[in-house]
Structure formats: C-alpha cells, structure tokens
Motif scaffolding. Structure first.
Motif, short mmCIF file in Angstrom:
data_model
loop_
_atom_site.label_atom_id
_atom_site.label_comp_id
_atom_site.label_asym_id
_atom_site.label_seq_id
_atom_site.Cartn_x
_atom_site.Cartn_y
_atom_site.Cartn_z
N GLN A 86 42.26 29.95 47.79
CA GLN A 86 41.21 30.23 46.83
C GLN A 86 40.77 31.60 47.35
OE1 GLN A 86 37.71 28.15 47.23
NE2 GLN A 86 36.67 30.02 46.10
N SER A 87 40.76 32.83 48.37
CA SER A 87 40.29 33.52 49.23
C SER A 87 41.34 34.66 48.33
CB SER A 87 39.56 33.68 50.32
OG SER A 87 40.91 33.74 50.89
N ASP A 88 42.72 34.61 48.55
CA ASP A 88 43.73 35.05 48.33
C ASP A 88 44.08 35.13 46.96
OD1 ASP A 88 43.90 35.24 51.21
OD2 ASP A 88 45.99 33.96 50.97
N LEU A 93 43.17 38.70 41.94
CA LEU A 93 42.09 38.99 41.42
C LEU A 93 41.25 40.69 41.18
CD1 LEU A 93 41.21 35.79 39.88
CD2 LEU A 93 42.50 36.61 38.90
N ILE A 94 40.43 40.86 42.50
CA ILE A 94 39.95 41.77 42.19
C ILE A 94 40.75 43.43 42.00
CG2 ILE A 94 38.89 42.91 44.03
CD1 ILE A 94 37.24 40.09 44.66
N SER A 95 41.58 43.00 42.74
CA SER A 95 42.89 44.15 43.38
C SER A 95 43.22 44.41 41.70
CB SER A 95 43.70 43.43 43.85
OG SER A 95 43.86 44.03 45.38
N LYS A 96 43.33 43.62 41.20
CA LYS A 96 44.28 43.60 39.95
C LYS A 96 43.15 44.64 38.62
CE LYS A 96 46.04 41.05 35.68
NZ LYS A 96 45.00 41.47 34.62
N GLU A 97 42.45 43.92 38.75
CA GLU A 97 40.67 44.53 37.95
C GLU A 97 40.79 46.26 38.29
OE1 GLU A 97 38.83 44.40 34.84
OE2 GLU A 97 39.56 42.70 36.15
N LYS A 98 40.41 46.73 39.68
CA LYS A 98 40.73 47.91 40.04
C LYS A 98 41.78 48.46 39.50
CE LYS A 98 38.18 46.71 44.59
NZ LYS A 98 37.98 47.05 45.71
N ARG A 99 42.84 48.16 39.09
CA ARG A 99 44.11 49.14 39.26
C ARG A 99 43.70 49.40 37.41
NH1 ARG A 99 47.49 45.48 40.46
NH2 ARG A 99 47.83 44.46 38.22
N ALA A 135 28.79 52.55 33.67
CA ALA A 135 28.18 53.50 35.08
C ALA A 135 27.95 53.30 36.05
CB ALA A 135 27.67 54.68 33.94
N HIS A 136 26.84 51.61 36.32
CA HIS A 136 26.78 51.32 36.98
C HIS A 136 27.57 51.12 38.96
CE1 HIS A 136 23.22 49.70 39.88
NE2 HIS A 136 23.86 48.56 40.11
N ASP A 137 28.49 50.11 37.93
CA ASP A 137 29.55 49.60 39.06
C ASP A 137 30.42 49.19 38.31
OD1 ASP A 137 31.08 47.98 40.71
OD2 ASP A 137 28.89 47.79 42.02
N ALA A 138 30.81 49.49 37.80
CA ALA A 138 32.92 49.02 36.81
C ALA A 138 33.63 47.88 37.17
CB ALA A 138 33.03 50.03 36.27
N VAL A 139 33.81 47.50 38.82
CA VAL A 139 34.47 46.55 39.26
C VAL A 139 33.10 45.14 39.19
CG1 VAL A 139 35.33 45.48 41.50
CG2 VAL A 139 35.40 48.49 40.50
N GLU A 151 32.61 40.12 44.27
CA GLU A 151 33.40 41.46 45.16
C GLU A 151 33.53 40.92 46.93
OE1 GLU A 151 36.24 45.43 46.03
OE2 GLU A 151 34.48 45.76 44.64
N THR A 152 31.58 41.55 47.29
CA THR A 152 31.22 40.60 47.71
C THR A 152 31.01 39.25 49.03
OG1 THR A 152 28.64 40.89 47.62
CG2 THR A 152 30.07 43.29 47.70
#
Length: 245
Positions: A86-88, A93-99, A135-139, A151-152
């Motif tokens: 699950q965490s992987d 997904l987090i890495s994909k969104e950042k890219r 503007a505040h936190d895109a990710v 993410e946290t």
C-alpha cells in the motif's frame, strides 16, 4: 470576524478527524485490534483442541507457545507485506504527481480546477480555488483532490507489523494462561468464558474505531470465536477418544 476583517477559522469538532497523522494512527490501531483478535482465537482454538485430546499440561503448553510464536511472526509478515504494498503504491503516485507538476503545470492547474468544478463550484470559483491552492502547496492540493493522499501521512509497514505482533502475543497469552492456571476440571470452561469475554471487548473496540454498530460487531465476533472453540475442542475430543493421540 477577526480584527483584520476576515472570518475566523472554525475549530475542529473533537469527534472529527481533522488532525494530521490520522492514517498512521488508524493503521496501527487496526493492526493492533486485528492482531489481538487473531491471537485470542487462534491460540485458544489450539489449546482447547489439544485439551480435548489430553489433560497433560506439557503438550498443551507446547502447542500454545508454538501457536503464539508462529502466529505472531506470521501476523508481522502479513501486515508488513500488505502495508508495504500500500505505501509503495502511494509513494509511486506521489512521485508521479510531482513529475507531472514539474513537466505540465498548466495542464495540472486546469485538471485541479476541473475537479473542483465537478464538485459543484462555478468555473471561475473553481479556477480561483485551484490557483490559490497551487500557490500554497501544489503537490498537497493535487494529492488531496485527485488521490485523497496526504504526503506526510503515508502508512508505515513497520508500525503495522509491530502493532500486530505485539497485540497478537498479548491476545494469545489470555487463552494460554486460562487453560494452564485453573484446575484440570475447569480448564476448558475457563478458557471458553475468558476468550468470549475478551472477544466481546475487541469487537466493541473494533466497532468504536470504525464507527459501526457495537452490538452487531460484538455478536459477530463472539459467535465466530465460539464456533472455532467448539469445533477444535470437538476434533480434539474425537481424536483423544479414538486413541489416535
């Protein structure tokens, strides 16, 4: 209104999960409750089954300790593998969104605005919300709106494995002590009573954590545990009576 003319931010209700780290807490609580329940039922079934075949303490103790150790390790491995997967997936997904935010920020902004528009905001309002959140936190904005991920607050496999292992061992100690401490004629009855009471407690806790019906949860888990105990005791009694063991 605040002194600066803006509306005050409402305080969270005490019974609503607004605080951070919710996934982590629910993760180890869930693992702990399930681990304790499995420890109680599985070890109780083992020792009651052996007690149905023989009244000797040594085989009952050996089977109970083996069930405790083996079950705790099995629970740890199962939780670790499950939660790791699950965490992987969440990290991928987090890495994909950042890219995507690096490579196509405008497209991502329009996508975020579209998500809020689909929730009922007017197009211009949705666009403004998307702009301000980006503007505040895109990710964080995209992870929350698109994937419902923080993410946290990605779940920890080690926390789940540790909670499950400890809870299993603690739960398993109950039937082990219940079958060994009373006099011989009371062993099985004492184990049945203590196990069913403990299962009722774990059913209550599970329902409380999940916000479901407590009577239904307690009844379900107690009936299941009673069937498991009755079945293993019956098998042990048949094997003992037949002279197989």
């Amino acid at each position: 209104m605040s002194p600066h003319g803006t509306a005050p931010v409402p305080a969270p209700h005490p019974d609503e999960p607004h605080r951070g780290g919710l996934a982590q807490r629910l993760n180890w609580l869930r693992a702990g409750v399930l681990g304790a329940n499995d420890g109680i039922v599985s070890v109780a079934a083992i020792v009651v089954g052996v007690a149905g075949a023989t009244s000797e303490v040594a085989p009952i103790l050996t089977a109970g300790v083996a069930g405790l150790v083996g079950g705790a390790i099995s629970m740890a491995l199962g939780e670790y593998v499950s939660v790791s997967s699950q965490s992987d997936s969440e990290r991928a997904l987090i890495s994909k969104e950042k890219r995507e935010l690096r490579e196509m920020p405008e497209e991502e902004l329009q996508e975020l605005a579209g998500l809020y528009e689909a929730k009922g905001l007017r197009p211009e309002t949705a666009h403004q919300v998307a702009v301000e959140l980006t503007a505040h936190d895109a990710v964080a904005a995209h992870l929350s709106a698109e994937l419902n991920i923080d993410e946290t607050d990605v779940v920890s496999a080690w926390h789940a494995a540790g909670a499950s292992t400890l809870a299993f061992a603690v739960g398993a100690l109950l039937p082990l002590l219940a079958i060994l401490l009373p006099p011989e004629g009371w062993r099985v009855a004492a184990t049945f009573v203590s196990v069913l009471v403990a299962l009722a407690l774990t059913g209550w806790i599970s329902a409380h954590l999940g916000g479901s019906s407590k009577p239904r949860s307690i009844l379900r888990i107690v009936i299941g545990g009673a069937i498991a105990l009755a079945a293993t005791f019956g098998v042990g009694s048949l094997l003992g009576a037949s002279g197989v063991v």
